[in-house]
Design a protein around this motif. Structure first.
Motif, PDB file in Angstrom:
ATOM      1  N   SER A 116       0.860  12.415  -9.741  1.00 21.55           N
ATOM      2  CA  SER A 116       0.672  13.586  -8.890  1.00 21.55           C
ATOM      3  C   SER A 116      -0.563  14.387  -9.284  1.00 21.55           C
ATOM      4  CB  SER A 116       1.922  14.459  -8.907  1.00 21.55           C
ATOM      5  OG  SER A 116       2.107  14.979 -10.189  1.00 21.55           O
ATOM      6  N   VAL A 117      -0.960  14.272 -10.560  1.00 21.01           N
ATOM      7  CA  VAL A 117      -2.163  15.014 -10.966  1.00 21.01           C
ATOM      8  C   VAL A 117      -3.410  14.432 -10.280  1.00 21.01           C
ATOM      9  CG1 VAL A 117      -2.628  13.661 -13.042  1.00 21.01           C
ATOM     10  CG2 VAL A 117      -3.315  16.055 -12.950  1.00 21.01           C
ATOM     11  N   VAL A 118      -3.374  13.130 -10.031  1.00 21.78           N
ATOM     12  CA  VAL A 118      -4.492  12.496  -9.321  1.00 21.78           C
ATOM     13  C   VAL A 118      -4.520  12.975  -7.867  1.00 21.78           C
ATOM     14  CG1 VAL A 118      -5.427  10.296  -8.538  1.00 21.78           C
ATOM     15  CG2 VAL A 118      -4.465  10.499 -10.831  1.00 21.78           C
TER      16      VAL A 118
ATOM     17  N   PHE B  15       0.820  -1.202   0.000  1.00 24.50           N
ATOM     18  CA  PHE B  15       0.000   0.000   0.000  1.00 24.50           C
ATOM     19  C   PHE B  15       0.857   1.256   0.000  1.00 24.50           C
ATOM     20  CE2 PHE B  15      -3.704  -2.547   0.873  1.00 24.50           C
ATOM     21  CZ  PHE B  15      -4.691  -1.806   0.239  1.00 24.50           C
ATOM     22  N   ILE B  16       1.961   1.183   0.738  1.00 29.08           N
ATOM     23  CA  ILE B  16       2.854   2.340   0.780  1.00 29.08           C
ATOM     24  C   ILE B  16       3.491   2.546  -0.584  1.00 29.08           C
ATOM     25  CG2 ILE B  16       5.032   3.147   1.757  1.00 29.08           C
ATOM     26  CD1 ILE B  16       3.995   1.630   4.353  1.00 29.08           C
ATOM     27  N   GLU B  17       3.855   1.428  -1.236  1.00 24.45           N
ATOM     28  CA  GLU B  17       4.426   1.560  -2.567  1.00 24.45           C
ATOM     29  C   GLU B  17       3.391   2.087  -3.566  1.00 24.45           C
ATOM     30  OE1 GLU B  17       6.281  -2.311  -2.871  1.00 24.45           O
ATOM     31  OE2 GLU B  17       7.601  -1.565  -1.282  1.00 24.45           O
ATOM     32  N   LEU B  18       2.144   1.673  -3.353  1.00 22.38           N
ATOM     33  CA  LEU B  18       1.066   2.157  -4.205  1.00 22.38           C
ATOM     34  C   LEU B  18       0.901   3.665  -4.050  1.00 22.38           C
ATOM     35  CD1 LEU B  18      -0.992   0.706  -6.072  1.00 22.38           C
ATOM     36  CD2 LEU B  18      -2.647   0.980  -4.254  1.00 22.38           C
ATOM     37  N   LEU B  19       1.015   4.128  -2.819  1.00 25.24           N
ATOM     38  CA  LEU B  19       0.905   5.563  -2.539  1.00 25.24           C
ATOM     39  C   LEU B  19       1.966   6.329  -3.319  1.00 25.24           C
ATOM     40  CD1 LEU B  19      -0.621   7.633  -0.820  1.00 25.24           C
ATOM     41  CD2 LEU B  19       0.994   7.222   1.014  1.00 25.24           C
ATOM     42  N   ALA B  20       3.156   5.730  -3.408  1.00 20.45           N
ATOM     43  CA  ALA B  20       4.236   6.392  -4.131  1.00 20.45           C
ATOM     44  C   ALA B  20       3.962   6.412  -5.628  1.00 20.45           C
ATOM     45  CB  ALA B  20       5.559   5.689  -3.846  1.00 20.45           C
ATOM     46  N   ALA B  21       3.142   5.480  -6.087  1.00 16.82           N
ATOM     47  CA  ALA B  21       2.937   5.347  -7.534  1.00 16.82           C
ATOM     48  C   ALA B  21       1.751   6.158  -8.042  1.00 16.82           C
ATOM     49  CB  ALA B  21       2.748   3.870  -7.885  1.00 16.82           C
ATOM     50  N   ILE B  22       1.011   6.798  -7.140  1.00 15.05           N
ATOM     51  CA  ILE B  22      -0.143   7.588  -7.595  1.00 15.05           C
ATOM     52  C   ILE B  22       0.356   8.787  -8.392  1.00 15.05           C
ATOM     53  CG2 ILE B  22      -2.087   9.013  -6.835  1.00 15.05           C
ATOM     54  CD1 ILE B  22      -2.305   7.279  -4.374  1.00 15.05           C
TER      55      ILE B  22
ATOM     56  N   THR C 234       5.465  19.445  -9.065  1.00 14.18           N
ATOM     57  CA  THR C 234       4.876  20.570  -9.783  1.00 14.18           C
ATOM     58  C   THR C 234       3.350  20.519  -9.848  1.00 14.18           C
ATOM     59  OG1 THR C 234       6.810  20.547 -11.184  1.00 14.18           O
ATOM     60  CG2 THR C 234       4.932  21.819 -11.957  1.00 14.18           C
ATOM     61  N   MET C 235       2.843  19.423 -10.391  1.00 12.51           N
ATOM     62  CA  MET C 235       1.440  19.400 -10.797  1.00 12.51           C
ATOM     63  C   MET C 235       0.490  19.582  -9.622  1.00 12.51           C
ATOM     64  SD  MET C 235      -0.448  19.608 -13.143  1.00 12.51           S
ATOM     65  CE  MET C 235       0.494  19.411 -14.628  1.00 12.51           C
ATOM     66  N   ALA C 236       0.738  18.838  -8.544  1.00  8.32           N
ATOM     67  CA  ALA C 236      -0.182  18.905  -7.417  1.00  8.32           C
ATOM     68  C   ALA C 236      -0.184  20.299  -6.790  1.00  8.32           C
ATOM     69  CB  ALA C 236       0.187  17.846  -6.373  1.00  8.32           C
ATOM     70  N   VAL C 237       1.014  20.900  -6.656  1.00  5.44           N
ATOM     71  CA  VAL C 237       1.039  22.234  -6.043  1.00  5.44           C
ATOM     72  C   VAL C 237       0.393  23.264  -6.944  1.00  5.44           C
ATOM     73  CG1 VAL C 237       2.948  22.074  -4.429  1.00  5.44           C
ATOM     74  CG2 VAL C 237       3.433  22.494  -6.809  1.00  5.44           C
ATOM     75  N   LEU C 238       0.602  23.097  -8.244  1.00  8.28           N
ATOM     76  CA  LEU C 238      -0.012  24.030  -9.201  1.00  8.28           C
ATOM     77  C   LEU C 238      -1.529  24.026  -9.024  1.00  8.28           C
ATOM     78  CD1 LEU C 238       0.514  25.842 -11.696  1.00  8.28           C
ATOM     79  CD2 LEU C 238       0.229  23.816 -13.098  1.00  8.28           C
TER      80      LEU C 238
ATOM     81  N   ALA D  61     -10.508  18.355  -4.330  1.00 10.64           N
ATOM     82  CA  ALA D  61     -11.850  17.903  -3.977  1.00 10.64           C
ATOM     83  C   ALA D  61     -12.015  17.675  -2.477  1.00 10.64           C
ATOM     84  CB  ALA D  61     -12.177  16.614  -4.741  1.00 10.64           C
ATOM     85  N   ILE D  62     -10.957  17.219  -1.807  1.00 14.90           N
ATOM     86  CA  ILE D  62     -11.104  16.824  -0.397  1.00 14.90           C
ATOM     87  C   ILE D  62     -10.339  17.756   0.539  1.00 14.90           C
ATOM     88  CG2 ILE D  62     -10.877  14.922   1.246  1.00 14.90           C
ATOM     89  CD1 ILE D  62     -12.565  13.990  -1.021  1.00 14.90           C
TER      90      ILE D  62
END
Lengths: 277, 262
Positions: free
Chosen positions: A104-106, A95-102, A203-207, A113-114
């Motif tokens: 960044s735009v998602v 799960f932790i590795e999955l978190l790393a693979a999300i 970049t993307m998430a902060v933007l 949204a949250i």
């Protein structure tokens, strides 16, 4: 050998390219014009390229994200390395590795949204798009890095340290607090530094979630504009070879130097850690 | 040099009594009905070929095997008449009374002082003067004080191998144990350091009950009062060291001691 030296060449070329594109700016308006506190790249009267707000924005978001990610990441790493059973570990680690693979735009969507509405209502702000929102989303990205490298560091602590401590009558918790974690400290430090490197370059998430107002403020509840978001947002519309174009390359150069320095620092610490361990 | 005991010294008070101990790592049985009486304030050596269960047995005495997943023990082991695997036993207290020195010296990556003071600090002693006194006393007892008194604040990792091992002995002595378990304490050391450790065992004998695992026959003969010969998880023979080495009752023991097997 060829492929690995290739990466050195690529890094060198990137630095060279950034230097070349930003050099005219350093010559003409002069490097001192970067030192201002106002970033107004498009103006009919006077363009201003003070990177103060961008550096402040990046630093603020990075520091806040680290403050959030550090306790979470390190505590999780200690738990997974020392206390979790094999079954728990088998569930947690993917799960932790999955978190790393999300992508960044998602995470940016998730932030919009949250997290943003939560920050808005939680702190009674007029907008949820703040430095804090960006930091929270970025913390999510730094946590997997911090966990997996810290966990490696803790697990690499020789078993004999643990045995010596247990044999002297220490409990498991005392052993973790007094022997294992201190012995892994340099590895944990490297993990946090690499996590910071990831955050500062993101970049993307902060933007998407920080509001992007180029104001000079240290308040987590104000919008912030990072160096990365500035480059991403403005590069597409800039005239090739203009002062604005060159100024963005200057920002890129500063950014690359910062991440380069962080990575170098982390690697040096890790190398020393491995030697002593 | 330790004087060899005579058979009538077998009548010493018993410190530890193990009875019908069976030990399992998961499905693998490592000890079979091991019964052994360990005399108070004497040195008992456990000898035998690799994988014969002597280290496993040693580790049952301070419950170090508890931290291994899937380990299981049957039978009884009493310390001063009290069962050490009883639910009411405080493992921390047990390990304070039963100290351990490992095969490979394992100093913490801390200063010499912090290493030796570790156990005392675990038990809540914070007073610097008291800690200093404990550290000096323990290092003196381990015969290391004169060598390290000027570098107590240096990293223990900077000591030589032999010094590190003696510091580990000092660290174990610092919590005032009654029993000292030594798992091949000199196997990784050069002959001179080994001799120093053996001398130290001779000096500690009489104040501590010592159980030592060793691969080295001469070492067992030199330092111990009693010797138990382990093979395949069982005790083949147990008696005074003199008796075991000069007149073993079992052919297998004789073959091992004379080097014909093992």
């Amino acid at each position: 050998m060829g492929a690995s030296s290739m990466s050195i060449v690529v890094v060198a070329l990137i630095f060279l390219f950034l230097f070349r594109e930003s050099a005219p700016f350093v010559r003409d308006p002069g490097i001192s014009s970067l030192a201002g506190s106002r970033w107004v790249p498009v103006s009919f009267t006077k363009q201003l390229f003070g990177i103060g707000p961008l550096v402040t924005g990046s630093a603020l978001v990075t520091l806040l994200a680290t403050l959030v990610a550090l306790p979470f990441g390190v505590c999780s790493a200690i738990y997974i390395a020392e206390f979790a059973g094999p079954f728990e570990r088998e569930i947690l680690k993917p799960f932790i590795e999955l978190l790393a693979a999300i992508p960044s735009v998602v995470l940016g969507f998730f932030g919009l949204a949250i997290v943003a509405p939560l920050v808005k209502s939680g702190f009674g702000l007029s907008s949820g798009l703040t430095a804090l929102t960006g930091a929270l989303v970025l913390a999510l990205m730094a946590i997997p890095t911090i966990i997996s490298i810290s966990e490696d560091a803790i697990r690499n602590v020789p078993r004999s340290y643990r045995e010596a401590s247990i044999a002297l009558g220490a409990s498991e918790v005392q052993t973790v607090m007094r022997v294992t974690t201190p012995a892994a400290l340099s590895g944990i430090f490297a993990a946090v530094t690499l996590g910071m490197g990831r955050v500062i370059g993101e970049t993307m998430a902060v933007l998407m979630v920080t509001g992007n107002a180029a104001i000079m403020s240290l308040s987590p509840f104000d919008p912030a504009r990072t160096m990365t978001a500035t480059i991403a947002a403005e590069m597409g519309e800039v005239t090739y070879g203009s002062e604005h174009y060159q100024a963005l390359f200057c920002v890129g150069l500063i950014l690359l130097s910062a991440t380069f320095a962080l990575n170098l620092a982390a690697q040096r610490v890790l190398a020393r850690h491995t030697r002593n361990g | 040099m330790v004087t060899q005991p005579t058979t009538d010294e077998m009548a010493f008070p018993m410190k530890v009594v193990a009875k019908d101990v069976n030990f399992y790592y998961g499905a693998t049985q490592a000890l079979f009905d091991v019964s052994l009486d360990i005399m108070s304030q004497r040195v008992t050596a456990l000898i035998g070929p690799s994988g014969c269960g002597k280290s496993t047995f040693l580790r049952t005495l301070n419950r170090m095997n508890d931290i291994i997943d899937g380990a299981r023990i049957e039978g009884t082991i009493t310390l001063d008449g009290r069962e050490i695997y009883d639910n009411s036993v405080d493992v921390v207290e047990l390990r304070r009374r039963v100290g351990m020195v490992f095969q490979k010296s394992n100093p913490f990556p801390k200063s010499v002082f912090d290493n030796v003071a570790y156990g005392a600090r675990i038990f809540g002693i914070k007073d610097r003067a008291q800690l200093t006194e404990i550290v000096e006393r323990s290092l003196t007892r381990a015969g290391l004080w004169d060598e390290v008194k000027d570098r107590l604040n240096h990293s223990a990792l900077g000591l030589s191998g032999g010094q590190q091992q003696r510091m580990c002995i000092a660290r174990a002595l610092a919590v005032d144990p009654e029993i000292l378990l030594m798992d091949e304490p000199a196997s990784a050391l050069d002959p001179r350091s080994t001799a120093r450790i053996e001398d130290l065992i001779g000096e500690l004998r009489g104040n501590y009950t010592i159980v030592i695992v060793t691969h080295n026959m001469q070492q067992a003969a030199r330092v111990s009062d009693f010797t138990a010969f382990f093979c395949d998880g069982k005790i083949v023979e147990f008696g005074s060291t003199e008796h075991i080495f000069t007149n073993p009752a079992q052919k297998q023991t004789e073959d091992y001691i004379t080097g014909r097997f093992g």
